[in-house]
Write an enzyme that holds these catalytic residues in place. Sequence first.
Site, PDB file in Angstrom:
ATOM      1  N   GLU A 284     -54.043  55.184  76.491  1.00 36.78           N
ATOM      2  CA  GLU A 284     -53.126  55.495  75.374  1.00 36.78           C
ATOM      3  C   GLU A 284     -51.995  54.459  75.313  1.00 36.78           C
ATOM      4  OE1 GLU A 284     -52.084  59.651  75.215  1.00 36.78           O
ATOM      5  OE2 GLU A 284     -50.308  59.228  74.006  1.00 36.78           O
TER       6      GLU A 284
ATOM      7  N   LYS B  95     -49.035  68.187  78.489  1.00 35.15           N
ATOM      8  CA  LYS B  95     -49.958  67.057  78.275  1.00 35.15           C
ATOM      9  C   LYS B  95     -49.197  65.743  78.432  1.00 35.15           C
ATOM     10  CE  LYS B  95     -52.424  63.881  75.883  1.00 35.15           C
ATOM     11  NZ  LYS B  95     -51.990  62.548  75.445  1.00 35.15           N
TER      12      LYS B  95
ATOM     13  N   ASP C  11     -58.548  62.193  92.511  1.00 38.95           N
ATOM     14  CA  ASP C  11     -59.373  63.036  91.648  1.00 38.95           C
ATOM     15  C   ASP C  11     -58.483  63.677  90.578  1.00 38.95           C
ATOM     16  OD1 ASP C  11     -60.784  65.150  90.538  1.00 38.95           O
ATOM     17  OD2 ASP C  11     -61.644  65.819  92.436  1.00 38.95           O
TER      18      ASP C  11
ATOM     19  N   HIS D  18     -44.828  55.044  68.507  1.00 45.09           N
ATOM     20  CA  HIS D  18     -46.292  55.031  68.495  1.00 45.09           C
ATOM     21  C   HIS D  18     -46.834  54.037  67.480  1.00 45.09           C
ATOM     22  CE1 HIS D  18     -47.496  59.059  70.572  1.00 45.09           C
ATOM     23  NE2 HIS D  18     -46.641  58.348  71.272  1.00 45.09           N
TER      24      HIS D  18
HETATM   25  C1  MEV Z   1     -48.623  62.278  73.524  1.00 46.02           C
HETATM   26  O1  MEV Z   1     -49.694  61.773  74.272  1.00 46.02           O
HETATM   27  C2  MEV Z   1     -47.731  63.154  74.361  1.00 46.02           C
HETATM   28  C3  MEV Z   1     -46.598  63.866  73.643  1.00 46.02           C
HETATM   29  O2  MEV Z   1     -47.115  64.622  72.531  1.00 46.02           O
HETATM   30  C4  MEV Z   1     -45.918  64.767  74.625  1.00 46.02           C
HETATM   31  C5  MEV Z   1     -44.902  65.726  74.043  1.00 46.02           C
HETATM   32  O3  MEV Z   1     -45.024  66.094  72.870  1.00 46.02           O
HETATM   33  O4  MEV Z   1     -44.034  66.161  74.825  1.00 46.02           O
HETATM   34  C6  MEV Z   1     -45.619  62.874  73.049  1.00 46.02           C
END
Ligand code: MEV
Length: 422
Positions: A79, A259, A275, A373
């Site tokens: 990413e 995430k 792992d 992004h």
């Molecule tokens: C993107 O890979 C991760 C985010 O969505 C995490 C978040 O929203 O805290 C930017």
Amino acid sequence: MTDPKFYQLTRTERLAWLVAHEQLSAEDAAFLAQQQPLSDEIAGSMIENQIGQYQLPIGVVQDVVVNGQTYQVPMVVEEPSVIAAANNAAKMVRLNGGFQTHQQQRTMLGEVVLTDLPDLKVAQNWVLANQDLLMRVAQAAHPSIVKRGGGLQAIKVTVVDQTFLKLALTIDTQEAMGANIVNTICEAIAREVQSDLGGTILLSVLTNAAFGAVTVATVTLEPATLATKQLAGEIVAQRIVQATRFAQVDLPRAATHNKGIMNGVDAVVLATGNDWRAIEAGAHSYAAQSGQYQPLTSWQLAADGRLVGRIEIPLPIGMVGGSIGILPAVQVAHRLLKVTNACELAGVIAAIGLGQNLAALRALVSDGIQKGHMALQAKSLAIAVGATETEIEPLVAQLTQAKHLNTATATAFLAQLRHNNE
Ligand code: MEV
């Protein structure tokens, strides 16, 4: 003119910089420069039915300060924004004295489950009365871990759902992640219990709810260091606290919040040959342990107005075993990172997770996540349409101004750029 930043250098220049600053040996830099694939012998012996190899980039987060020590942290990730965000957080945290981390204990857990026992209470009492016997069985099952100072430490026995006899084993696996050690001991104990009590062995295996290896990282930040072009640091800090509160009461947000943390955690776990599925399973089971899935980090304002962040995450990380001794790139990553034991590595990974969350929340509550992004998206697009190293920067500059960020626009801009340079 100021010196170019690390991210503005070419890959060759970055490697040279790391060598010049004694972060990487010339041999390791040469290895990374060559991008050697694995030998067929290694690749073929690692998995069944191997048909090729899969490439992902290795990057570096610079100068991450953890417990007063500075690390160059390798990351493997696809990413575009992850390393940029980690670097951004590392810089903010450096200005605030760095991360503090600790891992109170480091034990793995295994489960032995039997069914079809005539009297579960009798069986439970038998396990309680025969702890010494079971300890000896465990030692005989894996003598080498005992020699290294580890092995079975405790057995807890419970009846689950009035059906299952469960033995929860706490095992010290020393510097290994320890799945094989734990599984070997679990299976030996299961056989012993069954031979004494009868019943059926349902399963005996390590649990990835590795709550015996919880790692904590904390950071305290002066709000001023969080300021953006549009927002004062105090406002950013308050909104970070609110965003975390929202994640505590909203499962869809908690999932994304975590995430973002795992973006950083997994990338270091992967780079260091660990792992990542085990780490993911452990992290999410820890987040769900109360029955309501929760964020793994918390952000609060201290009485003096500073922002205090904390992450708590199970990190059953290994320094030996698995692919660590096999994959040359993993060994280079370890030599770059220079951690000396599993506990220290877990601390760095927890710090990266907390930093990744900080960078994501700061962007979300101020400029929004798309601004950063899109710039990185433009870079990926430039590379995808065939821009060479020197063409990437001017093409990205044009693309970030473009109305539509897509392959057609990128191809047209690249053609124009080449035409202008003729
Ligand atoms: C993107 O890979 C991760 C985010 O969505 C995490 C978040 O929203 O805290 C930017």
